[in-house]
Design a protein around this motif. Structure first.
Motif, PDB file in Angstrom:
ATOM      1  N   VAL A 213       0.831  -1.205   0.000  1.00  0.00           N
ATOM      2  CA  VAL A 213       0.000   0.000   0.000  1.00  0.00           C
ATOM      3  C   VAL A 213       0.866   1.255   0.000  1.00  0.00           C
ATOM      4  CG1 VAL A 213      -1.663   1.331   1.362  1.00  0.00           C
ATOM      5  CG2 VAL A 213      -1.968  -1.135   1.080  1.00  0.00           C
ATOM      6  N   PHE A 214       1.920   1.249   0.794  1.00  0.00           N
ATOM      7  CA  PHE A 214       2.817   2.403   0.852  1.00  0.00           C
ATOM      8  C   PHE A 214       3.495   2.635  -0.491  1.00  0.00           C
ATOM      9  CE2 PHE A 214       6.904   4.412   1.964  1.00  0.00           C
ATOM     10  CZ  PHE A 214       6.425   5.544   2.597  1.00  0.00           C
ATOM     11  N   ARG A 215       3.893   1.565  -1.143  1.00  0.00           N
ATOM     12  CA  ARG A 215       4.510   1.687  -2.472  1.00  0.00           C
ATOM     13  C   ARG A 215       3.525   2.260  -3.483  1.00  0.00           C
ATOM     14  NH1 ARG A 215       4.174  -1.385  -6.852  1.00  0.00           N
ATOM     15  NH2 ARG A 215       5.864  -1.297  -8.392  1.00  0.00           N
ATOM     16  N   ARG A 216       2.282   1.789  -3.441  1.00  0.00           N
ATOM     17  CA  ARG A 216       1.270   2.319  -4.352  1.00  0.00           C
ATOM     18  C   ARG A 216       1.023   3.802  -4.103  1.00  0.00           C
ATOM     19  NH1 ARG A 216      -2.317  -1.754  -6.631  1.00  0.00           N
ATOM     20  NH2 ARG A 216      -1.556  -3.833  -6.095  1.00  0.00           N
ATOM     21  N   SER A 217       1.057   4.201  -2.841  1.00  0.00           N
ATOM     22  CA  SER A 217       0.848   5.618  -2.542  1.00  0.00           C
ATOM     23  C   SER A 217       2.022   6.460  -3.012  1.00  0.00           C
ATOM     24  CB  SER A 217       0.634   5.806  -1.037  1.00  0.00           C
ATOM     25  OG  SER A 217       1.817   5.531  -0.308  1.00  0.00           O
ATOM     26  N   LEU A 218       3.232   5.906  -2.984  1.00  0.00           N
ATOM     27  CA  LEU A 218       4.392   6.631  -3.505  1.00  0.00           C
ATOM     28  C   LEU A 218       4.272   6.851  -5.009  1.00  0.00           C
ATOM     29  CD1 LEU A 218       7.405   4.955  -1.657  1.00  0.00           C
ATOM     30  CD2 LEU A 218       6.544   7.265  -1.327  1.00  0.00           C
ATOM     31  N   LEU A 219       3.823   5.822  -5.707  1.00  0.00           N
ATOM     32  CA  LEU A 219       3.737   5.896  -7.158  1.00  0.00           C
ATOM     33  C   LEU A 219       2.412   6.454  -7.639  1.00  0.00           C
ATOM     34  CD1 LEU A 219       5.302   2.411  -8.006  1.00  0.00           C
ATOM     35  CD2 LEU A 219       6.425   4.629  -8.112  1.00  0.00           C
ATOM     36  N   ARG A 220       1.450   6.596  -6.695  1.00  0.00           N
ATOM     37  CA  ARG A 220       0.086   6.959  -7.095  1.00  0.00           C
ATOM     38  C   ARG A 220      -0.383   5.934  -8.116  1.00  0.00           C
ATOM     39  NH1 ARG A 220      -0.727  12.360  -6.273  1.00  0.00           N
ATOM     40  NH2 ARG A 220       0.347  13.051  -4.389  1.00  0.00           N
ATOM     41  N   VAL A 221      -0.765   6.415  -9.287  1.00  0.00           N
ATOM     42  CA  VAL A 221      -1.086   5.474 -10.353  1.00  0.00           C
ATOM     43  C   VAL A 221       0.192   4.815 -10.864  1.00  0.00           C
ATOM     44  CG1 VAL A 221      -2.047   5.268 -12.671  1.00  0.00           C
ATOM     45  CG2 VAL A 221      -3.160   6.701 -10.971  1.00  0.00           C
ATOM     46  N   GLY A 222       1.306   5.537 -10.754  1.00  0.00           N
ATOM     47  CA  GLY A 222       2.588   4.995 -11.172  1.00  0.00           C
ATOM     48  C   GLY A 222       2.961   5.431 -12.567  1.00  0.00           C
ATOM     49  N   PRO A 223       4.241   5.447 -12.869  1.00  0.00           N
ATOM     50  CA  PRO A 223       4.697   5.827 -14.221  1.00  0.00           C
ATOM     51  C   PRO A 223       4.159   4.844 -15.251  1.00  0.00           C
ATOM     52  CG  PRO A 223       6.501   5.706 -12.645  1.00  0.00           C
ATOM     53  CD  PRO A 223       5.313   5.096 -11.983  1.00  0.00           C
ATOM     54  N   LYS A 224       3.610   5.356 -16.314  1.00  0.00           N
ATOM     55  CA  LYS A 224       3.063   4.512 -17.368  1.00  0.00           C
ATOM     56  C   LYS A 224       3.632   4.944 -18.712  1.00  0.00           C
ATOM     57  CE  LYS A 224      -1.269   3.250 -15.119  1.00  0.00           C
ATOM     58  NZ  LYS A 224      -2.753   3.239 -15.205  1.00  0.00           N
ATOM     59  N   PRO A 225       4.858   4.534 -19.015  1.00  0.00           N
ATOM     60  CA  PRO A 225       5.440   4.906 -20.301  1.00  0.00           C
ATOM     61  C   PRO A 225       4.803   4.122 -21.441  1.00  0.00           C
ATOM     62  CG  PRO A 225       6.872   3.386 -19.169  1.00  0.00           C
ATOM     63  CD  PRO A 225       5.724   3.678 -18.225  1.00  0.00           C
ATOM     64  N   THR A 226       5.032   4.556 -22.639  1.00  0.00           N
ATOM     65  CA  THR A 226       4.559   3.841 -23.815  1.00  0.00           C
ATOM     66  C   THR A 226       5.772   3.279 -24.539  1.00  0.00           C
ATOM     67  OG1 THR A 226       2.718   5.368 -23.982  1.00  0.00           O
ATOM     68  CG2 THR A 226       3.175   3.996 -25.912  1.00  0.00           C
ATOM     69  N   PRO A 227       6.180   2.055 -24.188  1.00  0.00           N
ATOM     70  CA  PRO A 227       7.397   1.510 -24.795  1.00  0.00           C
ATOM     71  C   PRO A 227       7.198   1.231 -26.277  1.00  0.00           C
ATOM     72  CG  PRO A 227       6.286  -0.168 -23.509  1.00  0.00           C
ATOM     73  CD  PRO A 227       5.550   1.124 -23.263  1.00  0.00           C
ATOM     74  N   ARG A 228       8.275   1.328 -27.021  1.00  0.00           N
ATOM     75  CA  ARG A 228       8.205   1.042 -28.442  1.00  0.00           C
ATOM     76  C   ARG A 228       7.990  -0.447 -28.668  1.00  0.00           C
ATOM     77  NH1 ARG A 228      13.714   4.065 -28.984  1.00  0.00           N
ATOM     78  NH2 ARG A 228      13.651   3.268 -26.869  1.00  0.00           N
TER      79      ARG A 228
END
Length: 530
Positions: free
Chosen positions: A312-327
């Motif tokens: 839960v703490f990790r999710r709160s740090l990332l919020r939704v979290g980085p969501k890159p669009t990889p090639r």
């Protein structure tokens, strides 16, 4: 005399016939293909004390010898078969996919054992019963007694609820938990109640403990110096309880047994002092930033699911979290090459080298420490707060991402990126000067050493990093020669005003010299007409 001689000749004649019959039979058997369990050669004819031993007798002796040697081989084979059956049973019965509370691998422990082992309080079965936690166990019983007296419930209500969740809770722990059913249920209730009392009491700056009935001078249930050590222990990977157990215990206390999400919200507030982000942004500018983003990326623990408090703490740090669009080619390549290559963990160059190529560093005003941007030669990094609990926090977050295969590696990606940036004390000093790093450890050398040790024995795939595309753009800018030459010129001649004045004077003299040369040559080749 002749009769005796003839009798003796007759015996030798019969013996010769028997030998001939035996040889013919042996040649016939040798010419046939051997089958499993059948000897390829007939037993030889042996003579003992001048008396022949026929093949049937030799076969009986061989069978007796095999019967003596057989038990030794069969016991060995039986042992192997038992181990194979045990492995097959473990393959079927062990819920690998349901593990969420892991033992930290030995390869990671070698860096810093103390960062993974609780020092003040034990939560869960992994470190239960150790001598150094006996004093804290007394306070756990005080917490349970306080809850029962405050709610008016009998302890059997909580024991029955925990027993109903026992199998599901055991499946969350990696490895076999060597505790009886009663001991395991007792730990779930005792430790779970203790955790919930801390969560509920820490709200409101410690006023919650008074509302729960604890004295302001309580050695544990008060906002005292020991609370920081308790928080640091309770965020460790091996010191966790399943979140659904905490949800059920809290639901029984407040009269809503089926509620979920409240424990996650309390946990975020309880662990807020461990956040490695700017406190002013968390409390003041966060609402403004979220409103400017439309509010669609805020983290809501009531809408999210988690395994335990660390998750839960990790999710709160990332919020939704980085969501890159990889090639697409990166995705295909990452699926083919699943084993991480440690040689490809170098994402970018260090701060000193990047500055030599003209890359500038700026502080990005956001509470999301992982949200790094790069554009037009400027690397914008949010502020990171480093204190005495930061190392243990990052190590346990990395350990969870290393153990849980379906978890993103965002924290690991960020730490490795910062480790690449920070290669020396000078790098830390410059980032501190730019307002990117704020540290409370004492000196910049300790910060550099901290990041260099965080990534030891960490297996990481460059293609899975949300910072891989940004790193490639930084490297392309760094490898451009014009950027390096321009940065060198600026650093050498525009670093201080005297160097700039000297450069201007030199350029002015060069222009005058060129003009004088031009007019001299012009007057020589085109003399004025008289």
């Amino acid at each position: 005399m002749v009769a005796v001689f003839n009798k003796e000749m007759l015996s030798w004649y019969l013996l010769t016939l028997k030998l001939n019959e035996t040889v013919v039979q042996a040649n016939h058997l040798r010419s046939q293909p051997s089958t499993p369990g059948t000897p390829s050669k007939p037993p030889p004819l042996l003579l003992t004390r001048g008396e022949p031993i026929i093949p049937e007798q030799q076969q009986e002796e061989d069978e007796e010898k095999a019967a003596v040697a057989a038990p030794l081989e069969s016991e060995w084979v039986i042992t192997i078969r038992e181990k194979l059956e045990q492995a097959a049973h473990e393959e079927v019965t062990v819920p690998w996919a349901r593990f969420s509370i892991y033992r930290v691998p030995k390869s990671l422990r070698e860096g810093d054992e103390k960062a993974y082992v609780p020092q003040v309080v034990s939560i869960g079965p992994y470190h239960h019963g150790k001598r150094r936690f006996r004093d804290m166990d007394r306070h756990k019983w005080r917490a349970l007694h306080r809850v029962l007296r405050r709610t008016g419930h009998d302890v059997q209500v909580y024991l029955d609820a925990a027993r109903a969740l026992e199998d599901r809770a055991r499946a969350c722990y990696e490895g076999r938990v060597v505790l009886s059913s009663d001991e395991f249920v007792e730990i779930m209730v005792l430790d779970g109640t203790f955790v919930l009392e801390l969560f509920r009491g820490a709200t409101g700056g410690g006023e919650g403990f008074r509302e729960l009935g604890y004295d302001r001078n309580d050695p544990v249930f008060a906002m005292r110096g020991t609370m920081h050590s308790i928080q640091r222990d309770m965020i460790m990977l091996e010191n966790q309880l399943p979140l659904f157990v905490l949800d059920r215990l809290l639901g029984l206390q407040i009269g809503r047994p089926d509620q979920h999400g409240l424990v996650a919200r309390l946990a975020i507030r309880f662990f807020d002092p461990l956040m490695p982000t700017d406190e002013s942004l968390r409390k003041g500018d966060r609402a403004k930033l979220e409103s400017s983003n439309g509010g669609d990326e805020s983290f809501d623990p009531l809408m999210e699911t988690g395994f335990h408090c660390l998750d839960v703490f990790r999710r709160s740090l990332l919020r939704v979290g980085p969501k890159p669009t990889p090639r697409l080619w990166i995705k295909r390549w990452s699926h083919i090459r699943r084993v991480a290559d440690r040689r490809r963990q170098q994402l970018i160059h260090c701060v000193t080298e990047l500055r030599s190529a003209g890359i500038k560093f700026r502080r990005r005003k956001t509470d999301r420490f992982w949200d790094i941007k790069f554009s037009d030669g400027v690397l914008k990094i949010p502020r990171l707060l480093i204190h005495d609990g930061t190392k243990s926090l990052f190590l346990n977050l990395i350990a969870f991402e290393q153990c849980y295969t379906d978890c993103s590696k965002d924290i690991t990606s960020y730490v490795i990126f910062m480790n690449n940036l920070i290669n020396s004390e000078e790098d830390v000093s410059y980032l501190h000067y730019r307002g990117i790093i704020e540290q409370w450890l004492g000196n910049d050398g300790e910060v550099a050493d901290l990041f260099n040790k965080l990534c030891q024995e960490v297996v990481f795939d460059f293609d899975d990093s949300y910072l891989s595309e940004l790193s490639e753009r930084v490297n392309r800018y760094y490898n451009h020669r014009w950027n390096t030459w321009g940065a060198s010129l600026k650093h050498r001649y525009f670093g201080n005003p005297w160097a700039f004045i000297s450069l201007v004077a030199a350029v002015f003299l060069l222009v005058l010299t060129c003009a004088q040369t031009f007019y001299s040559m012009y007057a020589y080749y085109s003399p004025p007409s008289i």
